[in-house]
Design a protein around this motif. Structure first.
Motif, PDB file in Angstrom:
ATOM      1  N   LEU A  60       0.836  -1.193   0.000  1.00 54.59           N
ATOM      2  CA  LEU A  60       0.000   0.000   0.000  1.00 54.59           C
ATOM      3  C   LEU A  60       0.876   1.249   0.000  1.00 54.59           C
ATOM      4  O   LEU A  60       1.962   1.251   0.579  1.00 54.59           O
ATOM      5  CB  LEU A  60      -0.883   0.038   1.258  1.00 54.59           C
ATOM      6  CG  LEU A  60      -1.573  -1.245   1.717  1.00 54.59           C
ATOM      7  CD1 LEU A  60      -2.427  -0.942   2.939  1.00 54.59           C
ATOM      8  CD2 LEU A  60      -2.405  -1.851   0.604  1.00 54.59           C
ATOM      9  N   CYS A  61       0.383   2.324  -0.619  1.00 55.78           N
ATOM     10  CA  CYS A  61       1.077   3.597  -0.453  1.00 55.78           C
ATOM     11  C   CYS A  61       0.917   4.078   0.976  1.00 55.78           C
ATOM     12  O   CYS A  61       1.719   4.844   1.488  1.00 55.78           O
ATOM     13  CB  CYS A  61       0.587   4.633  -1.461  1.00 55.78           C
ATOM     14  SG  CYS A  61      -0.903   5.522  -0.974  1.00 55.78           S
ATOM     15  N   ALA A  64      -3.522   6.790   1.040  1.00 53.39           N
ATOM     16  CA  ALA A  64      -4.345   7.013  -0.151  1.00 53.39           C
ATOM     17  C   ALA A  64      -5.469   8.003   0.160  1.00 53.39           C
ATOM     18  O   ALA A  64      -6.274   7.779   1.056  1.00 53.39           O
ATOM     19  CB  ALA A  64      -4.935   5.690  -0.634  1.00 53.39           C
ATOM     20  N   PHE A  69      -2.892  11.501  -5.565  1.00 55.16           N
ATOM     21  CA  PHE A  69      -2.775  11.109  -6.966  1.00 55.16           C
ATOM     22  C   PHE A  69      -2.414  12.374  -7.733  1.00 55.16           C
ATOM     23  O   PHE A  69      -3.012  13.426  -7.515  1.00 55.16           O
ATOM     24  CB  PHE A  69      -4.090  10.558  -7.515  1.00 55.16           C
ATOM     25  CG  PHE A  69      -4.471   9.209  -6.975  1.00 55.16           C
ATOM     26  CD1 PHE A  69      -4.259   8.062  -7.734  1.00 55.16           C
ATOM     27  CD2 PHE A  69      -5.058   9.080  -5.724  1.00 55.16           C
ATOM     28  CE1 PHE A  69      -4.629   6.822  -7.243  1.00 55.16           C
ATOM     29  CE2 PHE A  69      -5.425   7.845  -5.230  1.00 55.16           C
ATOM     30  CZ  PHE A  69      -5.214   6.702  -5.990  1.00 55.16           C
ATOM     31  N   ASP A  82      -0.607   9.081 -11.461  1.00 57.14           N
ATOM     32  CA  ASP A  82      -0.556   7.870 -10.644  1.00 57.14           C
ATOM     33  C   ASP A  82      -0.541   8.252  -9.172  1.00 57.14           C
ATOM     34  O   ASP A  82      -0.493   9.440  -8.817  1.00 57.14           O
ATOM     35  CB  ASP A  82       0.719   7.079 -10.988  1.00 57.14           C
ATOM     36  CG  ASP A  82       0.590   5.586 -10.698  1.00 57.14           C
ATOM     37  OD1 ASP A  82      -0.338   5.194  -9.958  1.00 57.14           O
ATOM     38  OD2 ASP A  82       1.425   4.804 -11.206  1.00 57.14           O
ATOM     39  N   LEU A  83      -0.578   7.234  -8.314  1.00 62.25           N
ATOM     40  CA  LEU A  83      -0.237   7.445  -6.914  1.00 62.25           C
ATOM     41  C   LEU A  83       1.147   8.073  -6.868  1.00 62.25           C
ATOM     42  O   LEU A  83       2.048   7.632  -7.593  1.00 62.25           O
ATOM     43  CB  LEU A  83      -0.206   6.105  -6.176  1.00 62.25           C
ATOM     44  CG  LEU A  83      -1.545   5.465  -5.802  1.00 62.25           C
ATOM     45  CD1 LEU A  83      -1.368   3.980  -5.526  1.00 62.25           C
ATOM     46  CD2 LEU A  83      -2.118   6.157  -4.567  1.00 62.25           C
ATOM     47  N   GLU A  97      -6.062   0.510   2.696  1.00 67.29           N
ATOM     48  CA  GLU A  97      -5.923   1.519   1.645  1.00 67.29           C
ATOM     49  C   GLU A  97      -7.289   1.984   1.170  1.00 67.29           C
ATOM     50  O   GLU A  97      -7.524   3.182   0.948  1.00 67.29           O
ATOM     51  CB  GLU A  97      -5.139   0.915   0.478  1.00 67.29           C
ATOM     52  CG  GLU A  97      -4.604   1.924  -0.522  1.00 67.29           C
ATOM     53  CD  GLU A  97      -3.183   2.351  -0.232  1.00 67.29           C
ATOM     54  OE1 GLU A  97      -2.966   2.958   0.838  1.00 67.29           O
ATOM     55  OE2 GLU A  97      -2.291   2.078  -1.058  1.00 67.29           O
ATOM     56  N   LEU A  98      -8.198   1.035   1.008  1.00 65.33           N
ATOM     57  CA  LEU A  98      -9.530   1.362   0.486  1.00 65.33           C
ATOM     58  C   LEU A  98     -10.311   2.251   1.450  1.00 65.33           C
ATOM     59  O   LEU A  98     -10.930   3.235   1.040  1.00 65.33           O
ATOM     60  CB  LEU A  98     -10.318   0.076   0.223  1.00 65.33           C
ATOM     61  CG  LEU A  98      -9.748  -0.869  -0.838  1.00 65.33           C
ATOM     62  CD1 LEU A  98     -10.586  -2.143  -0.902  1.00 65.33           C
ATOM     63  CD2 LEU A  98      -9.711  -0.196  -2.209  1.00 65.33           C
ATOM     64  N   PHE A 101      -9.061   5.853   1.506  1.00 62.83           N
ATOM     65  CA  PHE A 101      -9.448   6.626   0.326  1.00 62.83           C
ATOM     66  C   PHE A 101     -10.946   6.951   0.365  1.00 62.83           C
ATOM     67  O   PHE A 101     -11.342   8.092   0.077  1.00 62.83           O
ATOM     68  CB  PHE A 101      -9.112   5.859  -0.961  1.00 62.83           C
ATOM     69  CG  PHE A 101      -9.357   6.684  -2.189  1.00 62.83           C
ATOM     70  CD1 PHE A 101      -8.397   7.574  -2.654  1.00 62.83           C
ATOM     71  CD2 PHE A 101     -10.565   6.619  -2.874  1.00 62.83           C
ATOM     72  CE1 PHE A 101      -8.635   8.374  -3.768  1.00 62.83           C
ATOM     73  CE2 PHE A 101     -10.817   7.404  -3.983  1.00 62.83           C
ATOM     74  CZ  PHE A 101      -9.835   8.285  -4.426  1.00 62.83           C
ATOM     75  N   TYR A 130     -12.240  -0.074  -8.978  1.00 58.60           N
ATOM     76  CA  TYR A 130     -11.191  -0.839  -8.300  1.00 58.60           C
ATOM     77  C   TYR A 130     -11.428  -2.340  -8.476  1.00 58.60           C
ATOM     78  O   TYR A 130     -10.522  -3.086  -8.888  1.00 58.60           O
ATOM     79  CB  TYR A 130     -11.167  -0.462  -6.821  1.00 58.60           C
ATOM     80  CG  TYR A 130     -10.304  -1.360  -5.970  1.00 58.60           C
ATOM     81  CD1 TYR A 130      -8.927  -1.181  -5.908  1.00 58.60           C
ATOM     82  CD2 TYR A 130     -10.871  -2.385  -5.209  1.00 58.60           C
ATOM     83  CE1 TYR A 130      -8.126  -2.014  -5.126  1.00 58.60           C
ATOM     84  CE2 TYR A 130     -10.087  -3.214  -4.417  1.00 58.60           C
ATOM     85  CZ  TYR A 130      -8.722  -3.026  -4.384  1.00 58.60           C
ATOM     86  OH  TYR A 130      -7.942  -3.860  -3.603  1.00 58.60           O
ATOM     87  N   MET A 345      -5.178   2.289  -8.137  1.00 58.10           N
ATOM     88  CA  MET A 345      -4.910   1.590  -6.889  1.00 58.10           C
ATOM     89  C   MET A 345      -4.859   0.083  -7.119  1.00 58.10           C
ATOM     90  O   MET A 345      -3.960  -0.609  -6.610  1.00 58.10           O
ATOM     91  CB  MET A 345      -5.968   1.937  -5.839  1.00 58.10           C
ATOM     92  CG  MET A 345      -5.641   1.376  -4.457  1.00 58.10           C
ATOM     93  SD  MET A 345      -6.880   1.833  -3.215  1.00 58.10           S
ATOM     94  CE  MET A 345      -6.600   3.592  -3.092  1.00 58.10           C
ATOM     95  N   GLN A 349      -1.514  -2.550  -6.790  1.00 60.24           N
ATOM     96  CA  GLN A 349      -1.537  -3.771  -5.978  1.00 60.24           C
ATOM     97  C   GLN A 349      -1.241  -5.007  -6.830  1.00 60.24           C
ATOM     98  O   GLN A 349      -0.510  -5.912  -6.396  1.00 60.24           O
ATOM     99  CB  GLN A 349      -2.875  -3.898  -5.267  1.00 60.24           C
ATOM    100  CG  GLN A 349      -3.075  -2.827  -4.191  1.00 60.24           C
ATOM    101  CD  GLN A 349      -4.471  -2.793  -3.607  1.00 60.24           C
ATOM    102  OE1 GLN A 349      -5.322  -3.625  -3.948  1.00 60.24           O
ATOM    103  NE2 GLN A 349      -4.721  -1.835  -2.727  1.00 60.24           N
TER     104      GLN A 349
END
Length: 407
Positions: A60-61, A64, A69, A82-83, A97-98, A101, A130, A345, A349
């Motif tokens: 994961l970043c 998020a 982004f 991008d990220l 991550e989800l 965001f 996603y 995203m 992954q």
């Protein structure tokens, strides 16, 4: 639950007071800025239920949200969307991550000028994109030729931007060269001691390059950028590039600190040589094309006192992001961008699947295909997290207004 103000003050201890004061003022602005600037607090509040512990593990970043982004120039000199922030990157359940965001969409409702119903619909758009991208199982990317809508408009603008014009925005011409403009908005003056340290760090990177003269340091300033990282040791570095005055380059040198996720991680993490190695390795792993000049630099390795490590990269202007505001763009256009963020995203992954403990692509594909079973619970968790952010921001705002917090 720990006191919000005490937690924030402890987390930010030791940062540059001048820029830390800017951060504290920014956090007072609205709940969305507060979310962006208190990643550590968000994970302190994350509900410890099965939704977050049984999801596939992924890279994961870690931070998020809608503002993480953006566009950047890759090491192949093409521009991508991008990220683009990996300071908090770690191995964790993908649902972490989800939910962060989705919470950013809900908290940013006012900033988006979206009603609660609109924000809920945008969350659905993100999750649809996603899950569909995971099911396809193929990591792709967004560049100018593959972008559309607001993202295409942004990348077209950047393609048309000339180097001299960009330099003119951030520097002043002096004699036959340039100096960084310390305007209090993008940059502040650096001390002689800081300049000497930065020169040594950049010189160590340059020595391993084919054209070390390209990285001859001409000027150094403290950089003002972001929200969460304000006050962290960070510099703008003006280098010779392809020649003065109009072919100079600007670099970003930023100290890498431990991920805010670290206190909450149960999955075994790799033994990185330094925090900068973690950030750079995961950025390279998750982005389709790496940012220009991306490199870890460790102070002790080049004779600089201390154990700090730094991420060096080409300077990416913080304003090079899509403006998600229905006063300037339609809700449909904003939905298009958020759908692309969902795809990006998923692609990050998938691109990093099966690496050092992350789930293999097949597990991620299955997770995307089973979205109907976790989607409702995830949205409910995002609403819970967003409500907590609003509550924490109000508590912080009361303390800030009462002058109970400061650098």
């Amino acid at each position: 639950m720990p006191n919000v103000v005490d937690t924030i003050r402890t987390f930010n201890a030791g940062r540059d007071p001048e820029r830390l004061a800017m951060k504290y003022a920014n956090l007072r602005g609205n709940a969305f800025v507060f979310l962006r600037g208190t990643c550590h607090l968000f994970y302190d509040r994350l509900p410890p239920d099965a939704l977050f512990s049984k999801a596939p593990a992924g890279w994961l970043c870690g931070d998020a949200h809608l503002e993480n982004f953006g566009s950047y120039k890759g090491d192949n000199r093409l521009v991508y969307f991008d990220l683009n922030d990996f300071d908090e990157a770690a191995l964790a359940p993908v649902t972490w991550e989800l939910v962060r965001f989705l919470s950013s969409i809900l908290v940013a409702g006012d900033a988006l000028r979206a009603t609660p119903a609109d924000a809920q619909a945008l969350c659905g758009t993100f999750l649809d994109a996603y899950a569909a991208a995971l099911v396809l199982g193929k990591a792709r990317w967004v560049e100018r030729d593959t972008a559309d809508g607001l993202v295409r408009d942004l990348l077209d603008t950047l393609k048309a931007r000339s180097r001299p014009a960009f330099l003119d925005k951030r520097t002043d011409k002096k004699a036959h060269g340039r100096v960084i403009r310390c305007d209090g908005k993008h940059a502040l003056a650096a001390s002689d001691e800081a300049r000497a340290k930065v020169v040594k760090l950049v010189d160590s990177f340059a020595a391993a390059q084919d054209k070390p003269g390209f990285f001859k340091v001409l000027d150094v300033a403290r950089r003002i950028a972001g929200t969460g990282s304000l006050g962290v040791e960070r510099y703008i570095v003006l280098v010779e590039g392809k020649g003065s005055p109009d072919a100079n380059y600007l670099l970003d040198l930023k100290q890498a600190l431990p991920s805010s996720l670290a206190p909450h991680l149960s999955l075994k993490q790799p033994a990185w040589p330094s925090q900068a190695h973690r950030v750079v390795a995961l950025q390279r792993r998750m982005q389709a094309v790496s940012m220009a000049f991306l490199q870890p630099v460790v102070a002790a390795d080049v004779g600089v006192k201390g154990d700090a490590s730094y991420v060096l990269r080409g300077l990416q202007p913080s304003e090079d992001r899509v403006n998600l505001d229905v006063r300037r763009s339609s809700l449909a256009q904003i939905g298009g961008v958020i759908g692309q963020m969902g795809q990006l995203m998923a692609w990050a992954q998938l691109r990093s699947a099966g690496r050092q403990g992350s789930a293999i692509a097949d597990a991620l594909i299955d997770f995307g295909g089973s979205a109907a079973s976790w989607r409702g619970d995830l949205l409910a968790a995002a609403h819970q997290c967003a409500a907590q952010v609003e509550k924490d921001w109000k508590a912080y705002s009361e303390a800030y207004d009462a002058k109970a917090i400061g650098a």
